[in-house]
Design a protein around this motif. Structure first.
Motif, short mmCIF file in Angstrom:
data_model
loop_
_atom_site.label_atom_id
_atom_site.label_comp_id
_atom_site.label_asym_id
_atom_site.label_seq_id
_atom_site.Cartn_x
_atom_site.Cartn_y
_atom_site.Cartn_z
N ALA A 155 0.81 -1.21 0.00
CA ALA A 155 0.00 0.00 0.00
C ALA A 155 0.85 1.26 0.00
O ALA A 155 0.44 2.29 -0.53
N THR A 156 2.04 1.20 0.60
CA THR A 156 2.92 2.37 0.64
C THR A 156 4.37 1.93 0.57
O THR A 156 4.71 0.84 1.01
N GLN A 157 5.19 2.80 0.03
CA GLN A 157 6.63 2.53 0.01
C GLN A 157 7.31 2.94 1.30
O GLN A 157 8.37 2.42 1.65
N GLU A 158 6.72 3.86 2.02
CA GLU A 158 7.42 4.48 3.15
C GLU A 158 7.72 3.48 4.26
O GLU A 158 6.88 2.64 4.61
N GLY A 159 8.91 3.61 4.83
CA GLY A 159 9.31 2.74 5.92
C GLY A 159 10.58 1.99 5.59
O GLY A 159 11.26 2.27 4.60
N THR A 160 10.91 1.02 6.43
CA THR A 160 12.15 0.27 6.28
C THR A 160 11.90 -1.21 6.48
O THR A 160 11.07 -1.60 7.30
N GLY A 161 12.60 -2.04 5.71
CA GLY A 161 12.38 -3.48 5.80
C GLY A 161 13.23 -4.23 4.80
O GLY A 161 14.14 -3.66 4.17
N PRO A 162 12.95 -5.52 4.62
CA PRO A 162 13.72 -6.34 3.68
C PRO A 162 13.31 -6.07 2.24
O PRO A 162 12.16 -5.72 1.96
N PHE A 163 14.26 -6.24 1.33
CA PHE A 163 13.95 -6.14 -0.09
C PHE A 163 13.45 -7.48 -0.62
O PHE A 163 13.79 -8.54 -0.10
N GLN A 164 12.63 -7.41 -1.66
CA GLN A 164 12.25 -8.58 -2.43
C GLN A 164 13.17 -8.64 -3.65
O GLN A 164 13.46 -7.62 -4.27
N LEU A 165 13.63 -9.84 -3.97
CA LEU A 165 14.67 -10.00 -4.98
C LEU A 165 14.21 -10.91 -6.11
O LEU A 165 13.45 -11.87 -5.89
N THR A 166 14.73 -10.64 -7.31
CA THR A 166 14.45 -11.51 -8.46
C THR A 166 15.45 -12.66 -8.47
O THR A 166 16.44 -12.66 -9.21
N THR A 167 15.18 -13.63 -7.60
CA THR A 167 15.97 -14.86 -7.54
C THR A 167 15.02 -16.04 -7.42
O THR A 167 13.85 -15.88 -7.05
#
Length: 537
Positions: free
Chosen positions: A176-188
């Protein structure tokens, strides 16, 4: 002379998707021309292997921009994929679609069908996500991995520090929003890179109606009047021409697509005349409107172990190498950027304007011509990086001669507006706020870059001009729009003033998006292919 229904120039993030979609019915013949070679290379397939491909001319164009006053006179290095899968075969694999507002701005600029509600189903149809996030699609050809469980402990501490500095936890930057901090999702997938070639082009290559030629350096588009009729290219030292029964589709990206248009006679009339190129159609917008994200790292020496102690010693390399070869897990199976986030440099802003990158790893003194991801600093260290989401500085990419083998002239014009300088100054100050948070301050021995002596606004600005550089997201050099005087392609991605010629890649972005551009490039490939198919009679 050979004839194909569709000729696709470039097998990168967009081109691989276009090839798969146009060939799926079996009714159309598709030729893909790729200047580079095979993606079946160990360091292409191993996710952390992009440290090796970063300066590998066998898979990388290895461009260099012009000396830039905005970067302290530095000539920035611009890697671009020269391999099946293009830059999706050598990138850092972070999967972020972009903010809802970005695509709504595309639509509001006179591009119907390109708003967020229009493109969201296109994204979701591409995706196959293995994590708990509900925003991403499931069952599509592009596997996206949630890497939260693979975090290095130090990366978790950086994440905690960002929260103590005022950012909320965000487990899904595509939600719903980009704001904040957390893990990335990766193309693997399964510990291997999930490039556009692996997800889309390789399956398409099994079809009898698809031909892929590697080592094919396209020289120019062949025209019959103002209709794109085919392309001329060289391969194995021999000149060849192939014809397109329906369309020529350019998917060379923001560097090579404007280059090929100008070499073929589409561009600013005076510039083409300067190099003796016959004018086919005048359009002064070709190669203009370049936008790119600029990034910088703040680097720290730590008093706890980081990935440096895992990847630098020979026994550490041996251990993680065996782990990767046998199990396809461990630090070699994911990106250097394990997490990050988005924040506002000013609370009054309506949405985030900066992106964060967390690296439990440091390389303070890389030598010229190397990116020693697999040989980091000998001490424990980590970096917090950032890049601007929507810079206002605008540059250009143009040919420097009529020779297709000459690299184009890249002029980024970095930090050429007061807006960009002011927001980057606020952003680097926030990096220090994260580092001063309790979770991190107790782990930091010293700030290595830029160092504690860098304090005043003037010093901070001079530092980020000197040390910043591209984060490899160039867009908009053939931007989309309804007005031929202000754009290169129309909202259906047809080149203004030319028949049977389309551009389908990230060069058509009307403006830069917030975050990494690979996901949006693949979306443009899928949507562009659907526009082509809709017009078939």
């Amino acid at each position: 002379m050979r004839v194909f229904d569709f000729i696709i120039v470039g097998s990168g993030s967009a081109g691989s998707v276009v090839a798969e979609r146009l060939s799926a019915s079996g009714r159309h013949t598709v030729l893909v021309l790729e200047a580079g070679g095979t993606d079946r290379r160990f360091f292409v397939q191993m996710p952390l292997g992009y440290g090796k491909t970063f300066y590998d001319k066998s898979v990388n164009w290895m461009y260099k921009a012009e000396a830039d006053p905005g970067l302290g006179g530095n000539a920035d290095y611009w890697p671009r994929g020269k391999v099946l899968g293009g830059s999706s075969s050598i990138n850092a694999m972070v999967y972020i679609r972009g903010a809802k507002e970005d695509f709504d701005e595309w639509r509001e600029r006179g591009n119907p069908g390109w708003g967020y509600d229009d493109v969201l189903p296109v994204f979701q149809a591409l995706e196959d996500h293995d994590g708990p996030a509900k925003s991403l699609g499931r069952g599509g050809p592009l596997h996206v991995t949630d890497c939260a469980h693979l975090f290095h402990p130090l990366a978790n501490q950086i994440l905690k520090g960002a929260q103590e500095a005022g950012l909320r936890y965000n487990p899904d930057f595509n939600g719903a929003t980009q704001e904040g901090t957390g893990p990335f999702q990766l193309t693997t997938k399964g510990g291997r890179r999930m490039s556009a070639a692996r997800a889309f082009l390789r399956p398409a290559m099994k079809r009898r109606n698809v031909t892929v030629l590697t080592g094919a350096m396209v020289q120019r588009i062949v025209f019959e009047g103002k209709r794109a009729a085919g392309v001329a290219f060289t391969r194995n030292g021999r000149a060849e021409t192939v014809m397109a029964g329906r369309e020529v589709i350019l998917c060379g990206g923001s560097v090579n697509t404007p280059q090929l248009l100008e070499l073929s006679g589409i561009g600013d009339a005076a510039r083409l005349a300067q190099f003796g190129i016959p004018l086919v159609h005048a359009n002064s917008q070709v190669g203009e409107n370049l936008q790119d994200h600029l990034g910088i790292n703040y680097t720290y020496r730590a008093n706890v172990a980081s990935l440096n102690q895992v990847l630098r010693p020979w026994w550490g390399k041996l251990r993680v190498g065996i782990e990767y070869l046998l199990l396809r897990t461990g630090p070699l199976s994911i990106s250097l950027n394990q997490g990050g986030g988005f924040f506002r440099t000013d609370p009054s802003r309506q949405r985030p304007n900066m992106q964060l990158y967390f690296q439990a790893f440091s390389t303070v003194r890389p030598g010229e011509g190397e990116r020693p991801i697999l040989t980091p600093d000998p001490w424990p260290g980590f970096s917090i990086g950032l890049s601007n989401c929507r810079p206002t500085s605008v540059g250009s990419i143009h040919i420097r001669s009529g020779n297709p083998l000459d690299a184009p002239k890249i002029v980024p014009n970095a930090f050429s507006t007061e807006h960009d300088v002011a927001e980057m100054l606020d952003a680097v100050k926030f990096l220090r706020k994260i580092a001063a948070a309790p979770a991190l301050s107790k782990l930091i021995v010293e700030e290595l870059l830029p160092g504690p002596q860098c304090r005043s606004d003037g010093d901070l600005i001079a530092d980020f001009r000197r040390r910043s550089g591209t984060v490899y997201h160039p867009v908009s050099t053939c931007r989309m729009g309804p007005d031929p005087a202000a754009s290169v392609v129309d909202p259906r991605l047809r080149v203004h003033g030319i028949e049977a010629l389309r551009v389908i890649d990230c060069s058509i972005f009307p403006n830069i998006i917030s975050g990494n551009t690979n996901a949006a490039a693949m979306m443009v490939g899928a949507k562009g292919a659907s526009l082509v198919l809709d017009e078939l009679t």
